[in-house]
Each structure stands twice: as C-alpha cells, then as structure tokens.
Design an enzyme around this catalytic site. Structure first.
Site, PDB file in Angstrom:
ATOM      1  N   ASP A 178      64.107  -5.536  31.181  1.00 26.56           N
ATOM      2  CA  ASP A 178      63.148  -6.570  31.560  1.00 26.56           C
ATOM      3  C   ASP A 178      62.698  -6.348  33.007  1.00 26.56           C
ATOM      4  O   ASP A 178      62.561  -5.202  33.432  1.00 26.56           O
ATOM      5  CB  ASP A 178      63.782  -7.956  31.371  1.00 26.56           C
ATOM      6  CG  ASP A 178      62.757  -9.002  30.954  1.00 26.56           C
ATOM      7  OD1 ASP A 178      61.938  -9.372  31.803  1.00 26.56           O
ATOM      8  OD2 ASP A 178      62.773  -9.436  29.789  1.00 26.56           O
ATOM      9  N   SER A 190      59.803 -14.054  23.992  1.00 29.79           N
ATOM     10  CA  SER A 190      60.679 -13.497  25.023  1.00 29.79           C
ATOM     11  C   SER A 190      61.883 -14.384  25.272  1.00 29.79           C
ATOM     12  O   SER A 190      62.941 -13.907  25.704  1.00 29.79           O
ATOM     13  CB  SER A 190      59.905 -13.336  26.336  1.00 29.79           C
ATOM     14  OG  SER A 190      58.994 -12.272  26.258  1.00 29.79           O
ATOM     15  N   ASN A 240      53.665 -12.521  21.408  1.00 25.62           N
ATOM     16  CA  ASN A 240      53.130 -13.856  21.672  1.00 25.62           C
ATOM     17  C   ASN A 240      51.633 -13.987  21.454  1.00 25.62           C
ATOM     18  O   ASN A 240      51.022 -14.938  21.928  1.00 25.62           O
ATOM     19  CB  ASN A 240      53.444 -14.252  23.125  1.00 25.62           C
ATOM     20  CG  ASN A 240      54.918 -14.242  23.422  1.00 25.62           C
ATOM     21  OD1 ASN A 240      55.733 -14.631  22.596  1.00 25.62           O
ATOM     22  ND2 ASN A 240      55.283 -13.766  24.604  1.00 25.62           N
ATOM     23  N   GLY A 249      58.976  -4.318  18.349  1.00 26.80           N
ATOM     24  CA  GLY A 249      59.490  -5.304  17.403  1.00 26.80           C
ATOM     25  C   GLY A 249      59.247  -4.922  15.963  1.00 26.80           C
ATOM     26  O   GLY A 249      60.033  -5.270  15.079  1.00 26.80           O
ATOM     27  N   HIS A 270      60.983 -13.193  34.872  1.00 30.08           N
ATOM     28  CA  HIS A 270      61.160 -13.141  33.419  1.00 30.08           C
ATOM     29  C   HIS A 270      62.562 -12.681  33.043  1.00 30.08           C
ATOM     30  O   HIS A 270      63.232 -13.281  32.195  1.00 30.08           O
ATOM     31  CB  HIS A 270      60.102 -12.200  32.851  1.00 30.08           C
ATOM     32  CG  HIS A 270      59.929 -12.233  31.377  1.00 30.08           C
ATOM     33  ND1 HIS A 270      60.530 -11.323  30.544  1.00 30.08           N
ATOM     34  CD2 HIS A 270      59.200 -13.042  30.584  1.00 30.08           C
ATOM     35  CE1 HIS A 270      60.178 -11.575  29.289  1.00 30.08           C
ATOM     36  NE2 HIS A 270      59.371 -12.612  29.285  1.00 30.08           N
TER      37      HIS A 270
END
Length: 619
Positions: A265, A470, A387, A396, A299
């Site tokens: 991240d 996330s 998103n 993903g 984040h």
C-alpha cells in the site's frame, strides 16, 4: 517520462531533426507506452511445449528498446517457478510502441508481455466533473459558508467542494470557519452537489442539489465521531465491521501470534500510538527502501489499523500480535513495483498479503505469473475488487487472488454523507446491510466485507472514516491471518506454507459466510464471520484436540439442520462448500472441518499448466 513531456520532445525533434541526438527519438516518444517483459518460467514454458528463453536470446529480443529498469527476481521466487540453469529470469520495464509489443506477444511465446499500468487506491465522491457552456450563459454567484463542529465551534481547515455546471469550486475555511466560493450554473440552476470534509474526527457532508442562499450565509454543521460513537476514541475498541464479523466474540488471547502479514500500500505511519509496533517494511516507490513508514497518503496506515492496531483501550485490529510487513508502492505505484512487493512476500515467507489496490481491466501476464509463484509458495493474496462500480479490477480478477467486494450498514453510514449516498434500495437487506453502488462486481468476487464508513488509524495519532473495497479487503486479510494463526487445521495438517494451504484457507473462508440477497456477483459467497469460532480457534502454544472424524461422501451432513453442498470453485481453487442456514454455524462442525481438510489435501499441487490453460481460456 510524462506523456506531455514526450509530446514536447517529439515536437522539438521534428523541428531540429538534423542536430538532435538519436536517443531523443526513442525515449518518451508520444507513440510509446511502458510495458513489462518477462521470460516465461521454465515450468510454464514447458507446459506450453516451448523451450525456455536463454539470457542471450532475451537480450537479443529487446535490442533497440528503451529498457528503463530490470527487476532481479529473488531465489525464493525463482525456486517456485522451476527456473533451469542459463534461463533468463529478469523482468524488464521498457518503453515501446504498442504495435511492437503486439508483434512480440504474437511471435514470441517464450515471453509474457503486458502494460505496466498505474495502480490506484481509494474512492471518493465523483464531484470533479467538467461541462462546457458558452461563456456568456454562465452566471456566477457568491456563496458564503460557515462550518461548525462539536458544540457549534467554528471549524478551521474544512474543505468545501461546490459543483455547478462547470469545474467545481473548492476552498478551505479560515479560523472563523468561513469561506466564500463561486457557484457557476446555467440559467440559475441550483448547485449539483456540496461536499464538505474536515480531517480530524468529523463525518463528511455530501448533498446533491443542496438548497443554498447567495443572499445570506450558509451554515454547515458537521458531526464529530465522538457525537455518534459512545466513548470515542478511548472506548472505541471494535469498528462496526469488526463487530459484524464477530471479532469481538473472540477471547483476548487470540491475537495472531506466529503469522506473517504483508500490506502492499502507501506505507504505514508507525509514530501512531496504535501502530508503533510495526518495525518491518520496505519502500518500493522511490528507490529509498527505508522510508516505508512515511505515509503521505494515509491509505496504508488505515489498512494497517484494521489488520493490526494494538491497544488495550482503543481500536484493536484483527491480529495485533502478527508480524506485519509494510510494503510501500504508493504514490506512483505501477505493476513493476507490485512484482517487487510480491517477490518480497515470497522471499520473506509471508502467509497472507493485503492488496487494497487495482490496475486496469486486463490480466497482466507478468504479474499473473508472479501471483502463481506466490500461491505456490503458500502466500494467500487478498485483493480489493475495485471502487468504480463496474467490472472487478486486476489483480482482483486474477484466479490466483481472493477478491473482496464491499458492504455497508445503514446504521453506521451517517445521513447526508457520501457513504450514505451509495445506498440503493434494491441492494438493501433486512438487517440494514447494503451493497454500495461503488463496489466492483462480477464472477471473480469471492466474498464481501465491511467497507463503508470504516474508522481506523491515519498518519499522526488520529482516526478517520474511509470507504471503499480498500477497507473491505483488510477485514478479510485480518480474518485469514487469525485462521492461519489459531485454527487447528492450519496449525497441524496444513501448517506448512503451500498451494494446498492457500486453497484450504480460501475454501474455509467461503464456507464461513453469511449470505446476502444481492447475488453472487456482488457479494460472492457472502461475508465471512467468526461467530462460533471461539470454540474452534486455539491460543498460541495450546494444542488442539486429537479427535478425528471420517468424512462422508462429497460433503458432510449437518445432522437435522441441513447439508453441505458443493459450490462452483474459483478457477485454480478447490470446490467451496456453502452452508445451508443452520442454528449451529457449519464451520464449527468437526465433520465439515475434516471434509475440508480432505479436499485441501486432494487439491495439493495442481499443475501450473492446468491453471494457465483455464486462465487463457477465459475461465
């Protein structure tokens, strides 16, 4: 080099063609893009019936290309890929014309080639819209705001975004909590939206077509977290998502000892009191490996809090005693930095890695082979679905990853916030759980988890509510780490890191799900829950019982409560048992665990070629 610079360089070259150096015509050309080029590993190449590429042949193939970087693979990664002596192993980052990339991909089966796409993270309100109108038709109005907080105290530093029919106006409040913005609309239309945020413990405000006055001031009242959450922050030990997943039902002795977790991240600020125990990391974003704790985005610190915050009074993460590795790829992360981070996970024997990030819609063959190597090494890859409200993003959508969609709670998404604006009636369950509009969806979604209005740690010493898949992924990563640390199956028969253990973990998490009526493309098998696991999980150092149960058939029966039925497997994974609703959670039944173990062992080491064939077939 940025594309704009490339266009300028190209123009300059055309104007001074006689005197320009040859390199100016290659580097940063407006017609080039950045690609990853990797030799197919020995085992993968042979599964396709081709000879692996030698080092010399790779160098010949890339002659004339602008190679900007070479990624040296660590020994642990090479071992899982079956590399032979003399075979090429480096991953190259090169600028070249898309046409040449297509030619190489079509004629050189020994190479994997894919765009070095930019990675993204996070989500937010779609307020930055542009619309173009004749200048004479636009009518500006001056809108005065005053932002108040707890006890009607003026809030300095609140950011207001006001959207009309053109580029939004944005400003920050002064010490009196005041700011004046221009509103540009066509024919006296109302504003399209108003978005107000204030870092440091306040919920945002998001309104569409707000009623605003240009004659008098407009007061905006923001709610503090402490006004809506009793005892915040001292008494805030579990977020709503952790409670929904029943983390608060477990004893304090189940804290994730002995498991290794990586978070790829934006870094994590270990000056935060709840993250001060984070001591291991690496920065892959700017060439300085030691700056992993400098989280300029916030984040990664948020994800780290959900997974591993450590406190006896405040927020507790899922696995506060786990060995957590912080791998920084933001800001500026691309697929090559993701390959670096995954190689690190393999080399450092990470058990589970959280990737709250995404690229584009295409499966990247270079990254994919690295994911396969990670799975072979026993690294479970948990990835946010995305998103953008459409198809699941890569990685993903990889069949070697575990994609997590987001869910929200009406009771915990405050009215008149951007979080609540994502509620759609058709995706609302009777218990108030909803599937938000922003969550990506598709057949690749494995499970869902809380991802709306999630309060966690941010750089400094504060807390903030953030929203997105996330935030959902760390809930699942934390749960996975708990299972690996404390479940008897993963402490005994599947204790060693292996592909079979990853398959068993993914299957077990699917079998632990509460289902929601939004369809499997939005929530997968449902939301994994720890309800009932207090009777199964074992504290560190305590041995599990030696009782064994013989599996019965394809799926064990659950007495008079229902049956286990096979659910279609994720490509490359074992069949997933989904429980029929029953008074006793199915995952607590010893017959289920025995059957799961049998299935996991049977799935050990399926050939890589089988997974690649399914991938290439689009399964």
């Amino acid at each position: 080099m940025p594309e704009a610079e490339g266009r300028r360089a190209s123009t300059a070259h055309s104007a001074t063609k006689a005197s320009a150096e040859p390199s100016e015509n290659i580097v940063g050309s407006a017609s080039t893009e950045q690609f990853l080029i990797a030799p197919r590993s020995g085992s993968t190449a042979r599964s396709f019936g081709i000879q692996p590429l030698s080092v010399n042949m790779l160098n010949v193939a890339v002659q004339g290309l602008d190679v900007v970087r070479r990624i040296k693979r660590p020994r642990a990664t090479l071992a899982t890929l079956g590399i032979g002596q003399g075979e090429a192993t480096d991953v190259l980052v090169a600028n070249m014309e898309p046409e040449r990339a297509q030619l190489m991909a079509a004629t050189a089966p020994q190479l994997s080639i894919g765009r070095n796409s930019t990675l993204t993270y996070g989500s937010g309100p779609a307020t930055m819209r542009e619309a173009f109108f004749p200048a004479a038709a636009v009518k500006p109005r001056q809108i005065r705001f005053r932002v108040l907080g707890e006890n009607d105290r003026p809030l300095e530093g609140a950011v207001i975004t006001l959207t009309g029919d053109t580029v939004p106006s944005q400003g920050t409040t002064n010490t009196k909590g005041e700011v004046t913005l221009d509103l540009y609309t066509l024919h006296d239309r109302p504003a399209r939206s108003l978005f107000v945020t204030r870092p440091g413990g306040y919920w945002d405000m998001y309104l569409t077509e707000p009623s605003l006055s240009d004659m008098t001031g407009n007061i905006v009242r923001l709610k503090a977290y402490s006004e809506t959450i009793e005892g915040f922050p001292k008494g805030f030990q579990y977020g709503w998502g952790q409670r929904l997943m029943a983390l608060d039902h477990l004893g304090p002795e189940l804290r994730g000892e002995g498991v290794k977790v990586a978070i790829i991240d934006s870094g994590a600020d270990n000056t935060h009191p709840l993250l001060s125990h984070l001591k291991i990391g690496r920065d892959f974003s700017d060439g300085n490996p030691t700056t992993w704790s400098n989280d300029v985005v916030g984040h990664g610190s948020h994800c780290a809090g959900v997974i591993g915050a450590r406190s006896d009074e405040q927020l507790r993460g899922f696995v506060p005693e786990a060995e957590i590795h912080i791998l920084k790829v933001f800001p500026g992360g691309r697929y090559d930095s993701l390959v670096d981070a995954l190689d690190y996970c393999i080399d450092h024997q990470i058990d589970v890695v959280n990737m709250s990030l995404g690229g584009d819609d295409e499966i990247n063959p270079v990254v994919e082979e690295t994911l396969i190597a990670a799975v072979n090494a026993g690294v479970a890859c948990i990835v946010a679905a995305g998103n953008s409200g459409d198809a699941v993003k890569y990685p993903g959508k990889s069949p070697n990853a575990f994609a997590v969609a987001a869910i929200g709670s009406v009771d915990d998404a405050m009215p008149n916030t951007w979080d609540r604006s994502n509620l759609r009636p058709q995706y609302l369950a009777a218990d108030g759980v909803f599937s938000p509009a922003f969550t990506c969806h598709g057949p690749e979604v494995a499970v869902c988890a809380p991802g709306v209005a999630i309060i966690s740690t941010i750089p400094g010493s504060g807390f903030e509510a953030q929203t997105g898949t996330s935030m959902a992924a760390p809930h699942v990563t934390g749960l996975a780490a708990l299972l690996l640390a404390h479940h008897p199956v993963f402490r005994e028969s599947l204790a060693g890191r292996s592909q079979a253990r990853v398959a068993g973990l993914f299957s077990m998490m699917r079998s632990m799900c509460v289902q929601y009526p939004f369809g499997p493309t939005r929530v997968g098998a449902g939301m994994p829950t720890l309800a009932g696991m207090d009777r199964i999980l074992q504290p560190a150092g305590k041995q599990a019982g030696d009782k064994t149960v013989t599996p019965q058939g394809a799926g064990p029966a659950l007495g008079g409560f229902g049956t286990f039925t096979p659910f279609q497997a994720v490509p490359g994974m074992i069949p997933v048992p989904v429980p029929v609703p029953a008074p006793v959670p199915a995952h607590a039944d010893p017959q289920v665990l025995a059957w799961l173990l049998q299935q996991s062992q049977a799935a050990a080491n399926p050939p890589v070629s089988w997974m690649l064939n399914r991938l290439n077939a689009g399964v």
